[in-house]
Design a protein around this motif. Structure first.
Motif, PDB file in Angstrom:
ATOM      1  N   SER A   1      65.663  68.118  33.608  1.00 20.72           N
ATOM      2  CA  SER A   1      64.814  67.569  32.809  1.00 20.72           C
ATOM      3  C   SER A   1      65.142  66.270  32.093  1.00 20.72           C
ATOM      4  O   SER A   1      64.270  65.281  31.865  1.00 20.72           O
ATOM      5  N   GLU A   2      66.754  66.114  32.116  1.00 17.53           N
ATOM      6  CA  GLU A   2      67.153  64.866  31.375  1.00 17.53           C
ATOM      7  C   GLU A   2      68.520  64.276  32.358  1.00 17.53           C
ATOM      8  O   GLU A   2      69.089  65.199  32.657  1.00 17.53           O
ATOM      9  N   PRO A   3      68.372  63.160  32.576  1.00 13.23           N
ATOM     10  CA  PRO A   3      67.493  62.110  31.894  1.00 13.23           C
ATOM     11  C   PRO A   3      66.169  62.467  32.911  1.00 13.23           C
ATOM     12  O   PRO A   3      65.964  62.996  33.740  1.00 13.23           O
ATOM     13  N   ALA A   4      64.972  61.790  32.260  1.00 12.92           N
ATOM     14  CA  ALA A   4      63.753  62.014  32.880  1.00 12.92           C
ATOM     15  C   ALA A   4      63.787  61.303  34.231  1.00 12.92           C
ATOM     16  O   ALA A   4      64.139  60.197  34.651  1.00 12.92           O
ATOM     17  N   LEU A   5      62.876  62.145  35.391  1.00 17.26           N
ATOM     18  CA  LEU A   5      62.833  61.698  36.590  1.00 17.26           C
ATOM     19  C   LEU A   5      61.365  61.028  36.686  1.00 17.26           C
ATOM     20  O   LEU A   5      61.354  60.356  37.527  1.00 17.26           O
ATOM     21  N   PHE A   6      60.696  61.082  35.807  1.00 18.75           N
ATOM     22  CA  PHE A   6      59.206  60.514  36.064  1.00 18.75           C
ATOM     23  C   PHE A   6      58.776  60.052  34.579  1.00 18.75           C
ATOM     24  O   PHE A   6      59.249  60.551  33.617  1.00 18.75           O
ATOM     25  N   LYS A   7      57.893  59.170  34.601  1.00 17.34           N
ATOM     26  CA  LYS A   7      57.539  58.647  33.230  1.00 17.34           C
ATOM     27  C   LYS A   7      55.907  58.247  33.489  1.00 17.34           C
ATOM     28  O   LYS A   7      55.370  58.203  34.485  1.00 17.34           O
ATOM     29  N   ASN A   8      55.228  57.897  32.241  1.00 16.23           N
ATOM     30  CA  ASN A   8      53.929  57.460  32.215  1.00 16.23           C
ATOM     31  C   ASN A   8      53.919  55.965  32.716  1.00 16.23           C
ATOM     32  O   ASN A   8      54.981  55.166  32.470  1.00 16.23           O
ATOM     33  N   ALA A   9      53.125  55.800  33.665  1.00 13.14           N
ATOM     34  CA  ALA A   9      52.982  54.220  34.326  1.00 13.14           C
ATOM     35  C   ALA A   9      52.445  53.276  33.090  1.00 13.14           C
ATOM     36  O   ALA A   9      51.295  53.627  32.749  1.00 13.14           O
ATOM     37  N   ASP A  10      53.239  52.441  32.829  1.00  9.91           N
ATOM     38  CA  ASP A  10      52.683  51.569  31.965  1.00  9.91           C
ATOM     39  C   ASP A  10      52.416  50.220  32.417  1.00  9.91           C
ATOM     40  O   ASP A  10      52.128  49.209  31.638  1.00  9.91           O
ATOM     41  N   HIS A  11      52.114  49.898  33.768  1.00 11.67           N
ATOM     42  CA  HIS A  11      51.525  48.795  34.234  1.00 11.67           C
ATOM     43  C   HIS A  11      50.202  48.876  35.003  1.00 11.67           C
ATOM     44  O   HIS A  11      49.990  48.128  35.863  1.00 11.67           O
ATOM     45  N   ILE A  12      49.593  50.010  34.402  1.00  9.68           N
ATOM     46  CA  ILE A  12      48.057  49.820  34.924  1.00  9.68           C
ATOM     47  C   ILE A  12      47.135  49.537  34.021  1.00  9.68           C
ATOM     48  O   ILE A  12      47.458  49.370  32.781  1.00  9.68           O
ATOM     49  N   LYS A  13      46.066  49.051  34.409  1.00  9.91           N
ATOM     50  CA  LYS A  13      44.762  48.682  33.815  1.00  9.91           C
ATOM     51  C   LYS A  13      43.605  49.216  34.226  1.00  9.91           C
ATOM     52  O   LYS A  13      43.415  49.364  35.400  1.00  9.91           O
ATOM     53  N   ILE A  14      42.897  50.013  33.243  1.00  7.52           N
ATOM     54  CA  ILE A  14      41.638  50.767  33.886  1.00  7.52           C
ATOM     55  C   ILE A  14      40.317  49.726  33.555  1.00  7.52           C
ATOM     56  O   ILE A  14      40.156  49.545  32.290  1.00  7.52           O
ATOM     57  N   GLU A  15      39.700  49.653  34.621  1.00  8.95           N
ATOM     58  CA  GLU A  15      38.606  48.256  34.332  1.00  8.95           C
ATOM     59  C   GLU A  15      37.423  48.782  35.120  1.00  8.95           C
ATOM     60  O   GLU A  15      37.524  49.829  36.369  1.00  8.95           O
TER      61      GLU A  15
END
Length: 400
Positions: free
Chosen positions: A375-389
């Protein structure tokens, strides 16, 4: 301001060297022996589609990079894949036809870029020459003003009271020293311009060390493929997918779909959601008849941007199986996303593998099925390059 510094740095590189750096960067593509070679062939077609978009939009550097990556991949690297012999001959033939189309186009693009780089460099040299000339003129003027200021000041004249005789030739005159007031004249000191300190007065000229790249910006930043482009997600993707998956969700079966779209102005836009034929379980989903997906994408000139699936009874996260599903998508396109819909908890997750650790870790993991990962270091993360429109979305359900 940062972009201006990057541009100034690139313009300072001699044209041939600048082109060489671009080519070297484009040749960095590698083939993962654990990703099926047919995936690379599919990705290659999408690579060309994106390159054509960049070319039409006038972004010649990114177009050239993608053309070079395609040529490097299929003229050299793919042949080293251990399963290269399993690639269908029809797929290889189509790829060769695409190479014949791209090779002359890339060569012409190379010359255009070289001309642009030469013009940039000539303008840069002219600018430096003009700055140096202006600095020399200011220094000369400053030196002259200093010399003028250092000249000795003439002595102040002394004024005395004039003695006028009382009479000339028998004629008497009044003595002005007695009957009038005397006037004292004080000459004003000559005015000189202030002196200048050479170090403060002369502007500093830009200096570039061509043997080094700036840390955190410059050539590597401008051409870094891992500088993620935004992914535009239509707001109706999640609601429509959950509706289409409702029957499976009621039976505690996962559902999955492919997210595809287009590249426009350096932004990836999801325009289509495709639900392929599939087999699902409470905690996994496997697609079948993938050729149907490929044919549809080819007909509509679509790029694969990610995938979406449900967790009927669990929260939003990427399981070990999900991590291995996401890995090939992200190896072939760094921006690829995984959307997880959790109807029971009314939550949605947008995920990517961590680029500095998770992506390589999963790529090197040889285990299959469900298995533990650290679990550490993190293998995945929240995608911060998305835009919802609120943008249009087409849905194709191939399960019917």
């Amino acid at each position: 301001m940062a972009k201006n510094k990057i541009a100034a740095f690139l313009e300072s590189i001699e044209p041939q060297e600048r082109l060489k750096q671009l080519i070297d960067f484009s040749n960095l593509i590698e083939v993962d022996p654990h990703v099926p070679p047919t995936r690379y062939y599919r990705s290659g077609l999408e690579m060309v589609r994106m390159a054509n978009v960049y070319y039409d939009e006038g972004n010649l550097e990114k177009a050239y990079c993608l053309y070079l990556k395609f040529m490097t991949l299929f003229l050299e690297k793919i042949r080293k894949h251990p399963d290269f012999s399993t690639v269908p001959s029809t797929m290889k033939a189509a790829n060769q036809a695409k190479l014949r189309e791209i090779l002359p186009k890339a060569e012409k693009l190379k010359q255009r870029l070289l001309d642009i780089y030469k013009q940039d460099y000539d303008n840069y040299v002219k600018k430096l020459t003009q700055l140096a000339k202006e600095a020399e003129q200011r220094k000369r003027k400053s030196d002259e003003e200093k010399k003028e200021a250092q000249k000795p000041v003439p002595p102040k004249p002394e004024f005395v009271t004039a003695q006028i005789p009382g009479s000339i030739d028998g004629i008497s005159y009044p003595d002005p020293n007695l009957t009038g007031s005397s006037v004292t004249l004080t000459p004003s000191a000559p005015e000189f311009p202030p002196s200048y300190d050479d170090e403060n007065f002369l502007p500093s000229l830009p200096a570039f060390d061509r043997s080094k790249k700036p840390s955190g910006s410059g050539f590597d930043e401008k051409y870094d493929a891992d500088t993620l482009r935004n992914v535009l997600v239509p707001s109706k993707v999640m609601t429509m997918f959950e509706t289409l998956a409702q029957k499976n969700t009621n039976q505690n079966i996962e559902t999955c779909g492919i997210l595809a779209g287009k590249l426009e102005k350096n932004q990836l836009i999801i325009t289509h959601m495709i639900l392929p034929k599939q087999n699902g379980t409470p905690d996994s989903c496997t697609t079948t008849n993938e050729e149907e997906i490929f044919d549809y994408q080819d007909q509509h000139n679509l790029i694969t941007i990610g995938w979406i699936h449900t967790h009927p009874t669990q929260t939003a996260f990427l399981s070990s199986v999900d991590l291995h599903t996401q890995c090939p998508y992200q190896l072939l396109m760094p921006e690829a996303i995984a959307i997880v819909c959790c109807p029971k908890y009314k939550s949605i997750g947008f995920f990517t593998l961590t680029p500095n650790y998770g992506l390589q870790y999963i790529a090197n993991c040889r285990k299959s099925g469900f298995h533990p990962h650290p679990s550490e270091p993190a293998l995945f993360k929240n995608a911060d390059h998305i835009k919802i429109e609120n943008t249009p979305l087409e849905v194709l359900d191939l399960r019917k």
